[in-house]
Motif scaffolding. Structure first.
Motif, PDB file in Angstrom:
ATOM      1  N   ARG A   9       6.112  33.418 -33.719  1.00  0.00           N
ATOM      2  CA  ARG A   9       7.492  33.212 -34.129  1.00  0.00           C
ATOM      3  C   ARG A   9       8.317  32.452 -33.097  1.00  0.00           C
ATOM      4  NH1 ARG A   9       8.913  36.268 -38.526  1.00  0.00           N
ATOM      5  NH2 ARG A   9       7.337  37.755 -39.153  1.00  0.00           N
ATOM      6  N   ARG A  35      14.692  36.030 -29.053  1.00  0.00           N
ATOM      7  CA  ARG A  35      14.033  34.745 -29.268  1.00  0.00           C
ATOM      8  C   ARG A  35      14.788  33.660 -28.524  1.00  0.00           C
ATOM      9  NH1 ARG A  35      12.211  32.629 -35.150  1.00  0.00           N
ATOM     10  NH2 ARG A  35      13.664  30.930 -34.844  1.00  0.00           N
ATOM     11  N   GLU A  40      17.076  35.790 -33.146  1.00  0.00           N
ATOM     12  CA  GLU A  40      16.641  37.165 -33.388  1.00  0.00           C
ATOM     13  C   GLU A  40      16.682  37.966 -32.089  1.00  0.00           C
ATOM     14  OE1 GLU A  40      13.322  38.908 -36.133  1.00  0.00           O
ATOM     15  OE2 GLU A  40      12.371  38.184 -34.307  1.00  0.00           O
ATOM     16  N   GLU A  77       3.660  41.329 -33.574  1.00  0.00           N
ATOM     17  CA  GLU A  77       4.040  41.458 -34.991  1.00  0.00           C
ATOM     18  C   GLU A  77       4.204  42.911 -35.406  1.00  0.00           C
ATOM     19  OE1 GLU A  77       5.128  39.340 -37.320  1.00  0.00           O
ATOM     20  OE2 GLU A  77       5.042  37.788 -35.790  1.00  0.00           O
ATOM     21  N   ARG A  80       7.267  44.352 -33.547  1.00  0.00           N
ATOM     22  CA  ARG A  80       8.495  43.784 -34.109  1.00  0.00           C
ATOM     23  C   ARG A  80       8.855  44.462 -35.425  1.00  0.00           C
ATOM     24  NH1 ARG A  80       9.357  40.210 -38.076  1.00  0.00           N
ATOM     25  NH2 ARG A  80      11.290  39.017 -38.014  1.00  0.00           N
TER      26      ARG A  80
END
Length: 113
Positions: A9, A35, A40, A77, A80
């Motif tokens: 991502r 991010r 995010e 992932e 998150r």
């Protein structure tokens, strides 16, 4: 202190969000992951048994982040999704616990650094 991880991502910065909370048996550090483009932000708590930190010679929150970064990159992932669910659905921060039965990135055979 912050570290960065590269995920599918994008690049995320890992920062210590609040001072470490120390107890007799464990320490809890609250992390913020953001991010690089700022689109995010994620927060989560990491609880580490003090016995693991001692055997791995980890004595500062910065060393916890340093040890966690590669693990978070691999498990990004899943972590998150759990963190977002914790915030949105359960209205609390997701907490990951590491102890003798689940040492994760704090595993240190024979007490080596």
């Amino acid at each position: 202190m912050s570290a960065t991880i590269k995920t599918a991502r994008g690049v995320y910065a890992i920062k210590i969000a609040v001072p470490i909370d120390r107890a007799d048996d464990f320490s809890v550090v609250t992390l913020g992951l953001e991010r690089a483009d700022g689109i995010e932000k994620i927060a989560l708590k990491v609880r580490v048994a003090n016995s693991l930190m001692k055997s791995a010679q980890i004595d500062t929150p910065e060393k916890i982040v340093e040890r966690l970064a590669p693990w978070l990159e691999r498990e990004f992932e899943q972590t998150r999704e759990a963190a977002l669910k914790g915030i949105r659905v359960e209205r609390r921060l997701f907490e990951i616990s590491f102890d003798a039965s689940h040492p994760g990135p704090f595993f240190n055979p024979a007490g080596r650094a």
